[in-house]
Design an enzyme around this catalytic site. Structure first.
Site, PDB file in Angstrom:
ATOM      1  N   LYS A 171       0.879  -1.173   0.000  1.00  0.00           N
ATOM      2  CA  LYS A 171       0.000   0.000   0.000  1.00  0.00           C
ATOM      3  C   LYS A 171       0.914   1.220   0.000  1.00  0.00           C
ATOM      4  CE  LYS A 171      -1.917   3.072   1.712  1.00  0.00           C
ATOM      5  NZ  LYS A 171      -1.731   4.448   1.212  1.00  0.00           N
ATOM      6  N   GLU A 184       8.357  16.531  15.217  1.00  0.00           N
ATOM      7  CA  GLU A 184       8.890  16.257  13.886  1.00  0.00           C
ATOM      8  C   GLU A 184       8.254  17.228  12.881  1.00  0.00           C
ATOM      9  OE1 GLU A 184       8.064  12.405  12.040  1.00  0.00           O
ATOM     10  OE2 GLU A 184      10.180  12.326  11.515  1.00  0.00           O
ATOM     11  N   GLY A 236       1.603   4.716  13.235  1.00  0.00           N
ATOM     12  CA  GLY A 236       2.186   3.486  13.782  1.00  0.00           C
ATOM     13  C   GLY A 236       1.350   2.954  14.944  1.00  0.00           C
ATOM     14  N   GLU A 251       9.010   1.602  11.342  1.00  0.00           N
ATOM     15  CA  GLU A 251       9.991   2.693  11.353  1.00  0.00           C
ATOM     16  C   GLU A 251       9.199   3.981  11.396  1.00  0.00           C
ATOM     17  OE1 GLU A 251      12.638   3.209   7.979  1.00  0.00           O
ATOM     18  OE2 GLU A 251      12.987   5.231   8.742  1.00  0.00           O
ATOM     19  N   GLY A 276       6.365   5.299   8.537  1.00  0.00           N
ATOM     20  CA  GLY A 276       5.523   6.492   8.512  1.00  0.00           C
ATOM     21  C   GLY A 276       5.527   7.163   9.873  1.00  0.00           C
ATOM     22  N   SER A 277       4.469   7.887  10.159  1.00  0.00           N
ATOM     23  CA  SER A 277       4.444   8.679  11.391  1.00  0.00           C
ATOM     24  C   SER A 277       4.176   7.789  12.612  1.00  0.00           C
ATOM     25  CB  SER A 277       3.355   9.743  11.289  1.00  0.00           C
ATOM     26  OG  SER A 277       2.095   9.123  11.152  1.00  0.00           O
ATOM     27  N   THR A 278       4.606   8.274  13.762  1.00  0.00           N
ATOM     28  CA  THR A 278       4.392   7.544  15.016  1.00  0.00           C
ATOM     29  C   THR A 278       2.898   7.413  15.298  1.00  0.00           C
ATOM     30  OG1 THR A 278       6.522   8.251  15.857  1.00  0.00           O
ATOM     31  CG2 THR A 278       4.908   7.600  17.503  1.00  0.00           C
ATOM     32  N   GLU A 279       2.162   8.466  14.964  1.00  0.00           N
ATOM     33  CA  GLU A 279       0.713   8.457  15.189  1.00  0.00           C
ATOM     34  C   GLU A 279       0.042   7.303  14.398  1.00  0.00           C
ATOM     35  OE1 GLU A 279      -0.712  12.303  14.062  1.00  0.00           O
ATOM     36  OE2 GLU A 279      -2.788  11.603  14.201  1.00  0.00           O
TER      37      GLU A 279
HETATM   38  P1  ADP Z   1       2.518  11.133   6.864  1.00  0.00           P
HETATM   39  O1  ADP Z   1       1.692  11.745   7.956  1.00  0.00           O
HETATM   40  O2  ADP Z   1       3.911  11.583   6.856  1.00  0.00           O
HETATM   41  O3  ADP Z   1       1.856  11.134   5.518  1.00  0.00           O
HETATM   42  P2  ADP Z   1       1.594   8.540   7.468  1.00  0.00           P
HETATM   43  O4  ADP Z   1       2.058   7.732   8.611  1.00  0.00           O
HETATM   44  O5  ADP Z   1       0.226   9.109   7.521  1.00  0.00           O
HETATM   45  O6  ADP Z   1       2.683   9.630   7.254  1.00  0.00           O
HETATM   46  O7  ADP Z   1       1.703   7.716   6.111  1.00  0.00           O
HETATM   47  C1  ADP Z   1       2.566   6.651   5.866  1.00  0.00           C
HETATM   48  C2  ADP Z   1       1.811   5.540   5.168  1.00  0.00           C
HETATM   49  O8  ADP Z   1       0.787   5.073   6.042  1.00  0.00           O
HETATM   50  C3  ADP Z   1       1.086   5.967   3.886  1.00  0.00           C
HETATM   51  O9  ADP Z   1       1.132   4.905   2.954  1.00  0.00           O
HETATM   52  C4  ADP Z   1      -0.325   6.181   4.369  1.00  0.00           C
HETATM   53  O10 ADP Z   1      -1.272   6.041   3.347  1.00  0.00           O
HETATM   54  C5  ADP Z   1      -0.470   5.084   5.400  1.00  0.00           C
HETATM   55  N1  ADP Z   1      -1.518   5.306   6.413  1.00  0.00           N
HETATM   56  C6  ADP Z   1      -2.033   6.471   6.861  1.00  0.00           C
HETATM   57  N2  ADP Z   1      -2.988   6.257   7.803  1.00  0.00           N
HETATM   58  C7  ADP Z   1      -3.086   4.917   7.949  1.00  0.00           C
HETATM   59  C8  ADP Z   1      -3.875   4.056   8.797  1.00  0.00           C
HETATM   60  N3  ADP Z   1      -4.761   4.535   9.644  1.00  0.00           N
HETATM   61  N4  ADP Z   1      -3.680   2.731   8.699  1.00  0.00           N
HETATM   62  C9  ADP Z   1      -2.764   2.222   7.850  1.00  0.00           C
HETATM   63  N5  ADP Z   1      -2.002   2.971   7.041  1.00  0.00           N
HETATM   64  C10 ADP Z   1      -2.146   4.302   7.079  1.00  0.00           C
END
Ligand code: ADP
Length: 499
Positions: A194, A403, A252, A269, A247-250
């Protein structure tokens, strides 16, 4: 839309790919339209213009892809020998090398990294493929002694964990997808990828190319779409055995919660706020350039960017003047400008986020030394921010704790080694860090004292797949690269044979 006229500087292959009406999903070796027929706009971050449409995958599409991945995992693919998987990776190396110019162009148009940067990624990508090719024929279990009565032979064997959900970020998918694809092909797992909604094209093209060289249908599927729809559906799908997420900690945290449904294995990560510590005895010219590019590379959109630059008091003035001069000399430009060193941010949302931190920094009392503004003129429609340096930052300020993911460098003064280590560790994150000094024992004290998954000495951001990197604290867990990487795509089975 005729992309040919939009990108005359690009190759025919790239224009052909970009001019597709819609970029569909890749499921079971086929390009499919999304079940709900929804699409997302693809914007060129250098111009803000819509350059195409991406399939917006839904829960149903994720389900189709997971079923394809499961069928492939249990089918013919499971009987491929390690040598056959290795040979596939060698063919992947060959086709990626041959098509790299096209891939670099697609990545630059899609996510905004300057073409000089994406072209320079070639060696990193090819090295990763070779790394995983070697690992595929190097999966070993053990024969183990035991204290059981009678004649019992015991051993452990390694088996692929199954279907991997790969959730990929937007800040460099061309290379970062290989941490997943390489490990999947080497281990005998299958995957549903994805990619991020803001940068999916290089993932689609890479997987298409893999099908041209004999990747069996269903082994790697791609479902594009929104994170909170397609990503969330993948994270909670009971047919997925493991999630690899960057991606972001949130996000994660959400993935950890969603994964509880079937106790998925995880590799995460996440965010970072990495310390870069510069002592007065460092080679200042090298430290200035290294620390600056440790933040500004990819316009600051790197998880382990060394955004908190701790500088020993006696050289703070000189460092700030040097880093400001260096920052102002960087050429920021359209991603296809061959001379551009920095490109735009990924999206308008990211631009607004970065600009809000510039305001916060000023309000908090940090001194804005250079940058801090959006670029205008011919770059006014893109998402460009000048490389920004704040001096006199206190480590408790928001700009030093949160960040930003943009080209914003904070200079924080310190006096002693102990103080540098203490300040460096005052963050919830633990991804990267660096130290610049000519005194090796001082460097080692910092390396040992800072709690992060990777430390650099007199350099910043070097990564080799053989060595790898990872995170600790809120930056996640599960290393990328190194010998441990492939192990996380395998599980260990103990075997007792009554002989
Ligand atoms: P950023 O805030 O820097 O865009 P994200 O953590 O939101 O970083 O995004 C990293 C990846 O996680 C992207 O592929 C995004 O589509 C995906 N993503 C975002 N929200 C969710 C979620 N709730 N569950 C799974 N994947 C997600």
């Amino acid at each position: 839309m005729n992309q040919q006229s939009l990108f005359p500087e690009l190759s025919e292959a790239t224009n052909q790919f970009l001019s597709r009406e819609q970029h569909g999903l890749l499921i079971d070796g086929q390009t499919l339209l999304p079940a709900e027929h929804k699409t997302l706009e693809i914007r060129n971050p250098s111009t803000g213009l819509v350059i195409g449409h991406l399939a917006a995958g839904s829960e149903m599409d994720v389900d189709r892809a997971v079923h394809a991945a499961r069928a492939a995992f249990e089918g013919q693919w499971s009987r491929w020998t390690p040598y056959e998987r290795q040979a596939l990776l060698y063919r992947a190396h060959e086709i990626m090398e041959r098509n790299f110019d096209e891939l670099a162009e697609i990545e630059s148009v899609d996510m905004g990294a300057p073409i000089s940067r994406t072209r320079a990624m070639k060696a990193s990508m090819l090295k990763m493929i070779l790394f995983f090719a070697a690992q595929s024929s190097n999966i070993v279990g053990e024969t183990l002694q035991n204290g059981l009565p009678g004649e019992v032979t015991t051993m452990s064997i390694k088996a692929p964990v199954g279907v991997i959900g790969g959730i990929i970020p937007w800040n460099g998918p061309l290379v970062s997808q290989w941490w997943l694809i390489g490990a999947v092909l080497a281990s005998g797992c299958t995957a549903v990828l994805k990619p991020a909604e803001d940068a999916s094209l290089s993932v689609l093209r890479v997987v298409e190319l893999l099908h041209e060289i004999g990747l069996p249908p269903g082994v790697i599927n791609v479902v594009t779409g929104l994170g909170n729809v397609a990503g969330a559906a993948l994270a909670r799908h009971p047919g997925v055995d493991r999630i690899a997420f960057t991606g972001s900690t949130e996000t994660g945290r959400k993935i950890i919660e969603a994964s509880a449904v079937n106790i998925k294995k995880l590799q995460l990560e996440l965010g970072g706020k990495s310390p870069d510590i510069i002592f007065a005895d460092a080679d200042l010219e090298k430290a200035i350039q290294g620390a600056a590019m440790g933040v500004f590379a990819n316009s600051g959109q790197i998880c382990f960017a060394g955004t908190r630059v701790f500088v020993q008091k006696e050289i703070v003035k000189e460092f700030c003047a040097g880093v400001a001069e260096f920052a102002s000399s960087l050429r920021v430009g359209h991603s296809l400008d061959p001379d551009a060193q920095l490109g735009p941010l990924i999206s308008n949302q990211q631009l607004e986020r970065v600009m809000s931190y510039v305001r916060i920094g000023t309000e908090e009392g940090a001194e804005l030394v250079c940058g801090g503004e959006r670029l205008g003129g011919s770059l006014g429609d893109g998402y460009f921010v000048k490389p920004t340096v704040f001096a006199n930052v206190n480590n408790r300020m928001k700009i030093a704790q949160e960040e930003i993911f943009g080209p914003v460098l904070s200079v924080i003064p310190f006096e002693t080694v102990e103080e540098a280590i203490a300040l460096g560790n005052q963050t919830p994150y633990g991804l990267g860090g660096a130290v610049w000094t000519q005194d090796i024992s001082k460097a080692l004290r910092v390396v040992k004292g800072i709690h992060t998954g990777v430390m650099w000495v007199n350099c910043y951001g070097l990564i080799d797949p053989l060595v790898g990197f990872g995170g600790t604290k809120l930056s996640g867990y599960g290393a990328k690269g190194g010998r441990a990487h492939l192990d996380t795509y395998l599980y260990t089975k103990a075997v007792y044979i009554n002989t």
